[in-house]
Design an enzyme around this catalytic site. Structure first.
Site, PDB file in Angstrom:
ATOM      1  N   GLU A 117      -7.880 -10.572  -4.370  1.00 35.47           N
ATOM      2  CA  GLU A 117      -7.611 -11.743  -3.534  1.00 35.47           C
ATOM      3  C   GLU A 117      -8.794 -12.707  -3.489  1.00 35.47           C
ATOM      4  OE1 GLU A 117      -4.480  -9.391  -0.590  1.00 35.47           O
ATOM      5  OE2 GLU A 117      -6.552  -9.745   0.056  1.00 35.47           O
ATOM      6  N   ASP A 131       0.825  -1.212   0.000  1.00 37.95           N
ATOM      7  CA  ASP A 131       0.000   0.000   0.000  1.00 37.95           C
ATOM      8  C   ASP A 131       0.860   1.264   0.000  1.00 37.95           C
ATOM      9  OD1 ASP A 131      -1.415  -2.235   0.856  1.00 37.95           O
ATOM     10  OD2 ASP A 131      -2.687  -1.125   2.234  1.00 37.95           O
TER      11      ASP A 131
END
Length: 769
Positions: A488, A358
């Site tokens: 994911e 991130d």
């Protein structure tokens, strides 16, 4: 969604006490200063539902992982930034009766996070079970000037009684993490001490042996007159307090000032910590609350001068962006290259406070444009310092010759995440780290960074990619097997388009960087070649062959890039056709059902299109967006911002604005029903991106700064500042014009709507919309 937070340009305001949402509020009203932080807990006793949280940057514990089936290569621990000593505590008793908003009747309550000046302010009036009524005014901040110190001003007014008020200021190190895998406490006591008006607790972490000393010192006045009450100092394991009482008459007000510090062995010698704590808390005490608060306001004014975004005509949007910018600025200040940005910052325990991709993909763009370039450089140096660990991580998986796999989750360079499909397959994080180097250099022109640090990192990453692909005789192409992309909800797949594309880009950028260092710093080039045992000709030829022959899935009929092999074999259902009772699906469906569905957690193919937009024509972008967005459930906080930016690019104002509100108010409105766990700090940088890169259309094309602004229909105007190659610019967008102000001492040229605009130093220029 929640809607109890009041709209306000510069403050986050809760009117009335919402006990059922207290954990959400504790997250929202968190404060920090880059060195430490804490949740918006109450100073006085509160026996209702609460998550106590105070955190010291860089201090962690390797909590042993809980894995039912251990696989070769699994990390043995999950690193956690620890819940540390509670320094804010001020117990209050009224004639022997504990002040506790869980047992009292709350008559009035207001909580405000003043983002402009950087403090938390809470006022309430409460009736105790005995009928006694008190009014409390509490103001608290963590200083960004003295970043190892915090201060509290806590006043109590006797509304309808005369009698004795007992104060119990304390520091409590007997703290546990809620997410402790084995219900273990992570701190051991080193020393405790309590004097007349001060107290200290020194603790040591188990296994990692960090030391943290917490100190407090206080002063008290009655109706404006300083008091010197006789205080009793008490200690017990990991705990120290002072106890004193004052006699009050109805209408009297007691003002209690508490000064505290956290000093750690990361910054001071262990044997000197107690003395450092006494020194720091003493300096804060000598300054006094008002002076420290004034310094805080001045320091925050400077931060806002660099990073504020102003929006006219939409208070909800304005509050959202400022809340996100405020939290980013109080989470990371760039003073220490050993520190990074946890997904929850200092606001909760989830994700352990450790570093993910991130930082590079979302936070770097924010800090690049809103802070001194040295702030971003430190984030890059953080990864350079972990290069050897990244090489070790790759070696554990069988990679050789200096191949580097940066960890999915880390605090010290070691991988500490143990979900197979994430830890070993979500390898696109390597690409984000390389892209951050590229992004930094194109914004700052600090190409010297390549020779100093960047090239070694790029070589390690590129060597990983060359070994991670394999040649498919069936396809006559290189393929990337067994990976997980940003989505994911689709893991252990072959040929994730985004992963393969960013790998190809890395190979190209590393080759270009190698050539630049060779030409511009031959001595350093030779040093790196020798240090890394680089076969320049052989390895670069291999990189080129992989780039030219990488397999990328494409569906001819739909004209879209395939997220991964087999994606179209899934039943194709749109989110709008899904029964809302199943949302969020991560809370309502089994993992098996999620994996077999076509639903997308966050931007995946679209993440690649966002990062490499210049490689695709607008029709290609639109086709992919119109296919993938309706299948995306946005159950990652990192998703809405990317969709906002692409929606703005293709001229879809309605979706762009919708995604902006979702990303900017994700935590304020608790969109994903998880704000109670802590704020989504890293995705808050995506909110900034949504305005600047989304509505502002900011891009860098061929080294030139470009804008193509859009004005949402319910906004009157908006403006933001950005730094670029040493220039500081303010872009203001109105209904009929775009105004560019050059705040620098040198002439600057940019493009607005394709028109080249040259602005002299300290001047303005306009372009009609």
């Amino acid at each position: 969604m929640k809607d109890y937070i009041q709209y306000n340009d510069w403050s986050i305001v809760e009117e009335g006490f919402h006990a059922e949402d207290n954990r959400i509020s504790e997250s929202i009203f968190s404060i920090g200063n880059g060195r430490m932080g804490g949740r918006g807990n109450f100073e006085e006793t509160y026996t209702g539902d609460s998550m106590l949280g105070n955190y010291v940057a860089g201090v962690y514990y390797p909590d042993k992982t809980r894995v039912g089936w251990w696989k070769n290569g699994y990390p043995e621990y999950f690193a956690k930034v620890l819940n540390a000593t509670n320094w804010i505590g001020i117990g209050v008793k009224i004639e022997g009766e504990e002040l506790d908003l869980h047992t009292a009747k709350v008559l009035e309550f207001r909580r405000e996070l003043n983002m402009q000046k950087g403090y938390l302010h809470r006022t309430f009036k409460a009736e105790l079970p005995s009928g006694k009524v008190v009014s409390v005014d509490a103001k608290r901040f963590l200083s960004i000037v003295d970043d190892e110190c915090g201060a509290i001003r806590y006043s109590v007014k006797a509304e309808n009684f005369s009698g004795k008020i007992e104060f119990r200021p304390f520091i409590d190190g007997d703290i546990a993490n809620e997410d402790s895998n084995y219900d273990e406490k992570f701190w051991n006591e080193v020393a405790v001490a309590a004097g007349d008006d001060e107290a200290y607790v020194v603790l040591e972490t188990k296994k990692t042996f960090f030391h943290v000393a917490t100190g407090m010192k206080w002063a008290v006045s009655l109706n404006g007159t300083p008091q010197s009450p006789s205080a009793e100092g008490k200690t017990k394991e990991k705990y120290a307090e002072n106890i004193f009482s004052l006699d009050v008459t109805e209408g009297d007000e007691v003002v209690f000032d508490k000064f505290a510090c956290n000093v750690s062995s990361e910054n001071h010698k262990k044997e000197d910590l107690l003395e450092w704590a006494k020194t720091h808390v003493g300096k804060a005490f000598d300054k006094g609350f008002e002076k420290m608060l004034a310094e805080q306001a001045e320091a925050w004014a400077e931060k806002w001068e660099w990073s504020d975004i102003s929006i006219d005509g939409d208070v909800a949007a304005q509050q959202g962006i400022r809340f996100n910018i405020f939290q980013l600025n109080q989470t990371y200040t760039g003073r220490d290259d050993r520190l990074n940005i946890g997904p929850k910052g200092f606001t909760g325990e989830k994700y352990g406070g450790v570093t993910y991709w991130d930082t590079e993909a979302y936070c770097v763009p924010f800090y690049l444009c809103t802070a001194d370039p040295e702030v971003t450089r430190k984030l890059l140096v953080y990864r350079y310092k972990h290069l050897e660990k990244a090489i070790e991580n790759a070696e554990k998986l069988g990679f050789e010759n200096g191949a580097a796999l940066y960890p999915m989750v880390t605090i010290n360079g070691e991988e500490c995440h143990n979900e197979w499909e994430i830890t070993f397959e979500e390898i696109h994080r390597n690409g984000a780290i390389a892209y951050a180097i590229y992004n930094y250099i194109r914004h700052t022109e600090d190409k010297a960074y390549l020779a100093e640090y960047g090239l070694e990192v790029l070589l390690g990453i590129t060597r990983f990619w060359t070994q991670r692909v394999n040649w498919s005789e069936n396809l006559n192409k290189y393929v990337m097997l067994g990976v997980t992309g940003p989505n994911e909800f689709d893991n252990n797949v072959d040929n994730n388009w985004y992963t393969s594309y960013i790998a190809m880009w890395c190979l190209k950028y590393t080759a270009e960087s190698l050539e630049w260092v060779k030409e511009n710093n031959p001595a350093r080039f030779d040093e790196i070649v020798a240090k890394t045992n680089l076969d320049v000709k052989g390895e670069t030829e291999k990189w080129a062959h992989i780039r030219e022959n990488m397999y990328l899935g494409y569906d001819e009929e739909r004209g879209i890039f395939l997220q991964a092999d087999g994606f179209l074999n899934k039943e194709q259902i749109l989110v709008k056709d899904l029964d809302p009772k199943f949302l969020p699906i991560v809370h309502n469906w089994s993992w098996d059902r999620i994996l077999r569905s076509n639903f997308i957690k966050q931007a995946d193919v679209l993440q690649g299109i966002y990062m490499f937009e210049e490689d695709f024509d607008l029709e290609t972008v639109k086709r992919n967006y119109d296919f993938y967005e309706p299948r995306t459930v946005h159950e990652s906080s990192l998703s809405p911002c990317v969709h906002n930016i692409i929606a703005a690019l293709i001229g879809d104002e309605e979706r762009a604005y919708s995604f902006y509100l979702r990303t900017s108010r994700l935590d304020l409105d608790d969109y994903n029903e998880d704000t109670k766990d802590g704020l989504h700090i890293t995705s808050m940088a995506g909110t900034w991106m949504s305005v600047v890169e989304g509505f502002g259309g900011k891009r860098i094309v061929d080294g030139e700064l470009v804008f193509k602004p859009m004005l949402p229909s319910n906004w009157t105007s908006y403006s933001f500042k950005i730094q670029f190659k040493g220039s500081l610019l303010r872009l203001s967008v109105f209904a009929d014009k775009v105004e560019l102000e050059n705040l620098s001492d040198k002439e600057t040229t940019v493009k607005i709507y394709g028109e080249e605009v040259t602005v002299p130093a300290q001047s303005k220029s306009e372009v009609k919309r």
